[in-house]
Design an enzyme around this catalytic site. Structure first.
Site, PDB file in Angstrom:
ATOM      1  N   LEU A  74      16.973  59.327 -83.454  1.00 40.26           N
ATOM      2  CA  LEU A  74      15.600  59.289 -83.944  1.00 40.26           C
ATOM      3  C   LEU A  74      14.804  60.415 -83.304  1.00 40.26           C
ATOM      4  CD1 LEU A  74      15.241  55.404 -83.799  1.00 40.26           C
ATOM      5  CD2 LEU A  74      15.215  56.772 -85.894  1.00 40.26           C
ATOM      6  N   TYR A  92      11.890  56.761 -76.412  1.00 43.41           N
ATOM      7  CA  TYR A  92      12.116  57.275 -77.758  1.00 43.41           C
ATOM      8  C   TYR A  92      13.575  57.678 -77.914  1.00 43.41           C
ATOM      9  CZ  TYR A  92      10.821  61.941 -75.717  1.00 43.41           C
ATOM     10  OH  TYR A  92      10.714  63.073 -74.956  1.00 43.41           O
ATOM     11  N   CYS A  93      14.071  57.569 -79.147  1.00 50.67           N
ATOM     12  CA  CYS A  93      15.483  57.813 -79.473  1.00 50.67           C
ATOM     13  C   CYS A  93      16.412  57.092 -78.494  1.00 50.67           C
ATOM     14  CB  CYS A  93      15.786  59.316 -79.481  1.00 50.67           C
ATOM     15  SG  CYS A  93      17.332  59.745 -80.322  1.00 50.67           S
ATOM     16  N   PRO A  94      16.281  55.757 -78.387  1.00 57.77           N
ATOM     17  CA  PRO A  94      17.104  55.022 -77.423  1.00 57.77           C
ATOM     18  C   PRO A  94      18.574  54.982 -77.833  1.00 57.77           C
ATOM     19  CG  PRO A  94      15.911  53.497 -78.826  1.00 57.77           C
ATOM     20  CD  PRO A  94      15.413  54.874 -79.182  1.00 57.77           C
ATOM     21  N   LYS A 109      13.899  57.003 -68.113  1.00 60.28           N
ATOM     22  CA  LYS A 109      14.744  57.922 -68.873  1.00 60.28           C
ATOM     23  C   LYS A 109      14.237  59.358 -68.788  1.00 60.28           C
ATOM     24  CE  LYS A 109      16.195  58.704 -73.695  1.00 60.28           C
ATOM     25  NZ  LYS A 109      16.301  58.077 -75.019  1.00 60.28           N
TER      26      LYS A 109
END
Length: 280
Positions: A93, A148-150, A161
């Site tokens: 994502l 975001y974008c896990p 992260k």
């Protein structure tokens, strides 16, 4: 020796450093370059490649992001914040790139034995741990909920992260890509992506589960390690580790002459996809 380390110990590493090209280097070129290099490596016309790249203020969307119900509103918000945007060819994502984010791509050949997807992820994870082994032993790989974008190979320290990994496979070449938030504020970057999703969803139900972003779970390596870290000295760490892993001196190059027509082909494909997927 672990399978990941075996993958990193290539007979030769070809290095392409595009980390200091500046604003005239748009992100859409990077994905065409990686596809070009995948074909060269997969066909045996190039040694394994390690590429470094930096792009100014760009949000790179995943294919699922183009299905957001109010995508135009989200894209308008990004433009207002001074960000460009493109859709990448690899999975995942939305992620945010800027001058404090170093992107690395490792491209391996799938020769006699295919490269399991987790083996590719593990290789990048081991490389990053080796790059920072002198300052931390706390780097872990597991999904950071609220980032975001896990994904299962989110890289973090103490639950925050700082990097995410994706993969792309083209003609027996395997590209493992990572973005490293080196400097700046990880939470500020996450807040921009959170607002992008809020603008793009408008509380409507969606078939895809988009992340509920919590900016406090993201940070840069500079914030986490509390050391004077820059993109340049992170690049030095990258090159030093690669040299230790290689039997021969690193080969530095840009695209070879025979790769330029292939690059033109892949670039046109990325442009066509973006024109097809993006409304603005």
């Amino acid at each position: 020796m672990s399978e990941a380390l075996t993958l990193l110990r290539q007979p030769e590493w070809r290095v392409m450093d595009q980390s200091s090209l500046g604003p005239q280097f748009p992100a859409i070129q990077s994905f065409a370059i990686d596809d070009t290099l995948c074909e060269s490596v997969g066909s045996g016309n190039s040694a394994a490649v390690a590429r470094a790249w930096v792009h100014e203020k760009t949000v790179v969307l995943g294919i699922q992001d183009v299905r957001l119900p109010y995508l135009e509103k989200g894209l308008t918000y990004l433009t207002e914040q001074g960000y460009q945007y493109i859709v990448r060819t690899s999975g995942g994502l939305a992620v945010l790139l800027d001058s404090g984010v170093l992107n690395l791509t490792l491209i391996f050949p799938e020769t006699e034995k295919s490269i399991d997807i987790n083996r590719g992820y593990d290789a990048m994870y081991q490389l990053i741990k080796m790059m920072f082994a002198d300052v931390t032993d706390k780097i872990e790989a597991y999904e950071i909920v609220g980032s975001y974008c896990p994904g299962s190979y989110d890289l973090s320290i103490d639950g925050k992260k700082f990097a995410g990994i994706s993969q792309r496979r083209v003609k027996r070449g395997v590209a493992v890509q990572i973005y490293l938030c080196v400097t700046g504020s990880g939470s500020e970057r996450a807040a921009i992506i959170r607002e992008f999703y809020e603008q793009s969803i408008q509380e409507e139900e969606t078939k895809t589960a988009y992340p509920k972003i919590k900016p406090e779970v993201m940070a840069s390596l500079s914030e986490l390690l509390n050391i004077n870290l820059t993109v340049d000295n992170t690049m030095m760490r990258f090159l030093q580790v690669l040299q230790k892993l290689s039997n021969k001196p690193l080969i530095t190059s840009q695209l070879y002459d025979f790769e330029v027509p292939k690059y033109d082909h892949y670039y046109e494909r990325v442009v066509e996809r973006n024109e097809k997927w993006l409304p603005l």
